[in-house]
Design a protein around this motif. Structure first.
Motif, short mmCIF file in Angstrom:
data_model
loop_
_atom_site.label_atom_id
_atom_site.label_comp_id
_atom_site.label_asym_id
_atom_site.label_seq_id
_atom_site.Cartn_x
_atom_site.Cartn_y
_atom_site.Cartn_z
N LEU A 38 13.76 0.17 -5.87
CA LEU A 38 14.43 0.97 -6.89
C LEU A 38 15.55 1.82 -6.28
CD1 LEU A 38 14.72 1.75 -9.81
CD2 LEU A 38 12.95 3.48 -9.47
N GLU A 39 15.32 2.38 -5.10
CA GLU A 39 16.36 3.20 -4.46
C GLU A 39 17.61 2.37 -4.17
OE1 GLU A 39 16.85 5.64 -0.34
OE2 GLU A 39 14.97 5.90 -1.42
N GLY A 40 17.43 1.15 -3.68
CA GLY A 40 18.56 0.26 -3.42
C GLY A 40 19.28 -0.14 -4.69
N VAL A 41 18.52 -0.40 -5.76
CA VAL A 41 19.11 -0.74 -7.05
C VAL A 41 19.96 0.41 -7.56
CG1 VAL A 41 18.53 -1.15 -9.49
CG2 VAL A 41 17.36 -2.45 -7.70
N LEU A 42 19.43 1.63 -7.46
CA LEU A 42 20.18 2.80 -7.92
C LEU A 42 21.45 3.00 -7.11
CD1 LEU A 42 17.25 5.28 -8.63
CD2 LEU A 42 18.69 4.10 -10.31
N ALA A 43 21.40 2.77 -5.82
CA ALA A 43 22.59 2.91 -4.98
C ALA A 43 23.64 1.87 -5.37
CB ALA A 43 22.22 2.78 -3.51
N GLN A 44 23.21 0.63 -5.63
CA GLN A 44 24.15 -0.42 -6.03
C GLN A 44 24.78 -0.09 -7.38
OE1 GLN A 44 22.86 -4.29 -4.98
NE2 GLN A 44 24.14 -5.34 -6.49
N LEU A 45 23.97 0.38 -8.33
CA LEU A 45 24.50 0.77 -9.63
C LEU A 45 25.46 1.94 -9.49
CD1 LEU A 45 21.21 0.49 -11.70
CD2 LEU A 45 23.28 -0.86 -12.09
N ASN A 46 25.11 2.93 -8.69
CA ASN A 46 25.97 4.10 -8.49
C ASN A 46 27.33 3.70 -7.93
OD1 ASN A 46 26.39 7.02 -8.47
ND2 ASN A 46 26.35 6.79 -6.24
N GLY A 47 27.34 2.83 -6.94
CA GLY A 47 28.60 2.38 -6.36
C GLY A 47 29.46 1.61 -7.34
N ALA A 48 28.84 0.81 -8.18
CA ALA A 48 29.59 0.02 -9.15
C ALA A 48 30.13 0.87 -10.28
CB ALA A 48 28.71 -1.09 -9.71
#
Length: 133
Positions: A38-48
């Motif tokens: 989930l942390e990685g998913v949130l980071a990817q979403l935040n960057g996009a």
């Protein structure tokens, strides 16, 4: 007993196929994450989404398949300044470090898809695995 042997052979064949695909995969391609990412998913979403004007996220519960594959779906709604901005957001998602699939994309632009503001809705499914450590 024969069914279990058959299932085991099918699972072994699927694992061999996945391992072969991973061995020949482009090292720069997105990776399947170990569960719980989930942390990685949130980071990817935040960057996009840093270029979005506003957005909302709705997470579904992760779905774990019998083979240990996990699908984590997110419904994303966002608004941005133009079609190129929307395209950039989607490219950042798919080019991120974690493997995902985009589906159900809807774009709404009151003045056409040029350089006018628009809103979008999309489902993003991130893939994880309970088999990775």
């Amino acid at each position: 007993l024969e069914n279990r042997i058959s299932e085991g052979a099918g699972t072994a064949a699927a694992m061999n196929s996945m391992e072969a695909a991973l061995a020949t995969a482009d090292p720069d391609s997105p990776a399947v994450a170990p569960y719980d990412n989930l942390e990685g998913v949130l980071a990817q979403l935040n960057g996009a989404l840093e270029i979005a004007e506003e957005y909302s996220l709705r997470f579904s519960d992760p779905v774990v398949g019998p083979d240990g594959a996990v699908r984590r779906s997110v419904v994303l709604q966002f608004s941005c300044g133009s079609f190129p901005d929307a395209r950039e957001i989607l490219l950042r998602l798919t080019d991120g470090p974690w493997l995902c699939k985009i589906s159900g994309l809807t774009l709404r632009a009151p003045s056409g898809l040029g350089n006018s503001p628009l809103s979008a809705s999309v489902t993003i499914t991130f893939f994880e695995s309970t088999q990775l450590t």
